[in-house]
Design a protein around this motif. Sequence first.
Motif, PDB file in Angstrom:
ATOM      1  N   ASP A  84      -4.625  -4.953 -11.013  1.00  0.00           N
ATOM      2  CA  ASP A  84      -5.742  -4.240 -10.391  1.00  0.00           C
ATOM      3  C   ASP A  84      -5.834  -4.542  -8.891  1.00  0.00           C
ATOM      4  O   ASP A  84      -6.088  -3.646  -8.079  1.00  0.00           O
ATOM      5  CB  ASP A  84      -7.050  -4.613 -11.085  1.00  0.00           C
ATOM      6  N   LEU A  85      -5.616  -5.793  -8.518  1.00  0.00           N
ATOM      7  CA  LEU A  85      -5.691  -6.157  -7.108  1.00  0.00           C
ATOM      8  C   LEU A  85      -4.535  -5.556  -6.315  1.00  0.00           C
ATOM      9  O   LEU A  85      -4.719  -5.072  -5.186  1.00  0.00           O
ATOM     10  CB  LEU A  85      -5.704  -7.679  -6.959  1.00  0.00           C
ATOM     11  N   ILE A  86      -3.344  -5.560  -6.885  1.00  0.00           N
ATOM     12  CA  ILE A  86      -2.190  -4.984  -6.190  1.00  0.00           C
ATOM     13  C   ILE A  86      -2.367  -3.484  -6.003  1.00  0.00           C
ATOM     14  O   ILE A  86      -2.046  -2.924  -4.949  1.00  0.00           O
ATOM     15  CB  ILE A  86      -0.898  -5.300  -6.964  1.00  0.00           C
ATOM     16  N   GLU A  87      -2.882  -2.809  -7.009  1.00  0.00           N
ATOM     17  CA  GLU A  87      -3.109  -1.374  -6.886  1.00  0.00           C
ATOM     18  C   GLU A  87      -4.151  -1.065  -5.808  1.00  0.00           C
ATOM     19  O   GLU A  87      -4.011  -0.086  -5.068  1.00  0.00           O
ATOM     20  CB  GLU A  87      -3.562  -0.818  -8.232  1.00  0.00           C
ATOM     21  N   ALA A  88      -5.189  -1.895  -5.705  1.00  0.00           N
ATOM     22  CA  ALA A  88      -6.222  -1.663  -4.683  1.00  0.00           C
ATOM     23  C   ALA A  88      -5.653  -1.862  -3.279  1.00  0.00           C
ATOM     24  O   ALA A  88      -5.980  -1.108  -2.353  1.00  0.00           O
ATOM     25  CB  ALA A  88      -7.406  -2.594  -4.922  1.00  0.00           C
ATOM     26  N   ILE A  89      -4.786  -2.864  -3.097  1.00  0.00           N
ATOM     27  CA  ILE A  89      -4.190  -3.098  -1.784  1.00  0.00           C
ATOM     28  C   ILE A  89      -3.179  -2.007  -1.451  1.00  0.00           C
ATOM     29  O   ILE A  89      -3.121  -1.506  -0.321  1.00  0.00           O
ATOM     30  CB  ILE A  89      -3.536  -4.490  -1.742  1.00  0.00           C
ATOM     31  N   THR A 106       2.272  -2.044   3.844  1.00  0.00           N
ATOM     32  CA  THR A 106       2.782  -3.084   2.941  1.00  0.00           C
ATOM     33  C   THR A 106       4.254  -2.836   2.666  1.00  0.00           C
ATOM     34  O   THR A 106       4.682  -1.694   2.475  1.00  0.00           O
ATOM     35  CB  THR A 106       1.993  -3.073   1.605  1.00  0.00           C
ATOM     36  N   TRP A 107       5.027  -3.908   2.627  1.00  0.00           N
ATOM     37  CA  TRP A 107       6.455  -3.800   2.412  1.00  0.00           C
ATOM     38  C   TRP A 107       6.837  -4.092   0.980  1.00  0.00           C
ATOM     39  O   TRP A 107       7.598  -3.367   0.380  1.00  0.00           O
ATOM     40  CB  TRP A 107       7.184  -4.760   3.355  1.00  0.00           C
ATOM     41  N   GLY A 163      -0.674   2.477   4.827  1.00  0.00           N
ATOM     42  CA  GLY A 163      -0.623   3.435   5.919  1.00  0.00           C
ATOM     43  C   GLY A 163      -1.938   3.699   6.608  1.00  0.00           C
ATOM     44  O   GLY A 163      -1.972   4.504   7.544  1.00  0.00           O
ATOM     45  N   SER A 164      -3.022   3.073   6.186  1.00  0.00           N
ATOM     46  CA  SER A 164      -4.324   3.295   6.826  1.00  0.00           C
ATOM     47  C   SER A 164      -4.517   2.317   7.982  1.00  0.00           C
ATOM     48  O   SER A 164      -3.707   1.428   8.215  1.00  0.00           O
ATOM     49  CB  SER A 164      -5.448   3.135   5.795  1.00  0.00           C
ATOM     50  N   TYR A 165      -5.616   2.489   8.693  1.00  0.00           N
ATOM     51  CA  TYR A 165      -5.957   1.618   9.813  1.00  0.00           C
ATOM     52  C   TYR A 165      -7.031   0.638   9.366  1.00  0.00           C
ATOM     53  O   TYR A 165      -8.098   1.045   8.900  1.00  0.00           O
ATOM     54  CB  TYR A 165      -6.443   2.435  11.008  1.00  0.00           C
ATOM     55  N   TRP A 166      -6.732  -0.640   9.520  1.00  0.00           N
ATOM     56  CA  TRP A 166      -7.640  -1.695   9.085  1.00  0.00           C
ATOM     57  C   TRP A 166      -8.447  -2.194  10.269  1.00  0.00           C
ATOM     58  O   TRP A 166      -7.953  -2.259  11.388  1.00  0.00           O
ATOM     59  CB  TRP A 166      -6.855  -2.853   8.469  1.00  0.00           C
ATOM     60  N   GLY A 167      -9.692  -2.584   9.982  1.00  0.00           N
ATOM     61  CA  GLY A 167     -10.529  -3.164  11.021  1.00  0.00           C
ATOM     62  C   GLY A 167     -11.935  -2.616  10.985  1.00  0.00           C
ATOM     63  O   GLY A 167     -12.270  -1.697  10.220  1.00  0.00           O
ATOM     64  N   THR A 173       4.340  -6.096  16.673  1.00  0.00           N
ATOM     65  CA  THR A 173       4.407  -5.977  15.219  1.00  0.00           C
ATOM     66  C   THR A 173       4.173  -7.361  14.626  1.00  0.00           C
ATOM     67  O   THR A 173       4.907  -8.298  14.927  1.00  0.00           O
ATOM     68  CB  THR A 173       5.771  -5.434  14.764  1.00  0.00           C
ATOM     69  N   ILE A 174       3.145  -7.469  13.801  1.00  0.00           N
ATOM     70  CA  ILE A 174       2.753  -8.754  13.221  1.00  0.00           C
ATOM     71  C   ILE A 174       2.990  -8.685  11.711  1.00  0.00           C
ATOM     72  O   ILE A 174       2.581  -7.722  11.059  1.00  0.00           O
ATOM     73  CB  ILE A 174       1.284  -9.073  13.514  1.00  0.00           C
ATOM     74  N   GLN A 175       3.631  -9.686  11.182  1.00  0.00           N
ATOM     75  CA  GLN A 175       3.908  -9.769   9.758  1.00  0.00           C
ATOM     76  C   GLN A 175       3.048 -10.846   9.124  1.00  0.00           C
ATOM     77  O   GLN A 175       2.852 -11.925   9.696  1.00  0.00           O
ATOM     78  CB  GLN A 175       5.390 -10.050   9.506  1.00  0.00           C
ATOM     79  N   TYR A 176       2.561 -10.531   7.930  1.00  0.00           N
ATOM     80  CA  TYR A 176       1.735 -11.449   7.156  1.00  0.00           C
ATOM     81  C   TYR A 176       2.347 -11.611   5.767  1.00  0.00           C
ATOM     82  O   TYR A 176       3.072 -10.728   5.284  1.00  0.00           O
ATOM     83  CB  TYR A 176       0.299 -10.925   7.015  1.00  0.00           C
ATOM     84  N   GLU A 177       2.015 -12.696   5.140  1.00  0.00           N
ATOM     85  CA  GLU A 177       2.326 -12.898   3.736  1.00  0.00           C
ATOM     86  C   GLU A 177       1.090 -13.445   3.045  1.00  0.00           C
ATOM     87  O   GLU A 177       0.269 -14.141   3.664  1.00  0.00           O
ATOM     88  CB  GLU A 177       3.510 -13.847   3.553  1.00  0.00           C
ATOM     89  N   GLY A 178       0.948 -13.113   1.788  1.00  0.00           N
ATOM     90  CA  GLY A 178      -0.233 -13.540   1.050  1.00  0.00           C
ATOM     91  C   GLY A 178       0.096 -13.925  -0.378  1.00  0.00           C
ATOM     92  O   GLY A 178       1.170 -13.600  -0.905  1.00  0.00           O
ATOM     93  N   VAL A 179      -0.846 -14.628  -0.972  1.00  0.00           N
ATOM     94  CA  VAL A 179      -0.728 -15.071  -2.365  1.00  0.00           C
ATOM     95  C   VAL A 179      -1.994 -14.667  -3.102  1.00  0.00           C
ATOM     96  O   VAL A 179      -3.104 -14.803  -2.562  1.00  0.00           O
ATOM     97  CB  VAL A 179      -0.515 -16.596  -2.458  1.00  0.00           C
TER      98      VAL A 179
END
Length: 222
Positions: free
Chosen positions: A194-199, A219-220, A204-208, A177-183
Amino acid sequence: MPEKPLPKTQRGLSSELVIDRALPSAQKPPSKETNRGDTRTRKNDKVGDIKIGLYDIDDAIKYYFDEVIRPRVVDFEENISVPVMYGSPERWVSAQRGQYFRDQKGKMIVPLIMYRRTSVGKDTTMNFSKIDANNPKLFYTFEKKYSPQNRYDNFSALQGVVPTRERYSVVVPDYVTIQYEGVIWTDYIEQMNDLIEAINYSQGSYWGDPERFKFSFSTWWF
């Protein structure tokens, strides 16, 4: 006085396990010592091993941002693409010190999304121990029952046709389990929303990259 037998290595135990599981008793090759003179070196081999590491997971996040989410904001009736970059230690410290990230000429980059990896831990929901000296589970071997290139039906059975066996060895991965943080930097709150809604829509989807490997994403908080 007879020589004392040497203990088997981990590689020797693994190779015997693959042969025992993959081949029936009648097809097992005779046991003999390996002649190291017949082996080939991979010193100049340009083909790398198939592996998935932390860098591939970091790159999968950027790929999903650039190719799937494609974050964009509207500024003065102009549709602007939002750049996404990984926050290396130098970039992250520079952004935190000056409250904004600047390019080499000292100009602020806004809008911008920057993320970084904060922790890596074992996934406790996947209780699987693959390291065992007596029965190592570094990979699993299974047989494919049907192949479109070699069909086997009742007519083939009457003709005495024996189907070709296809076997695969699959490496057991490490579940983490890998945790990330972003700005996210924007000029206006509306652009930030708009950006928060898009993310959050990708929750729950699969990224890559679909041509490679995908990873579960959630996202938490924002």
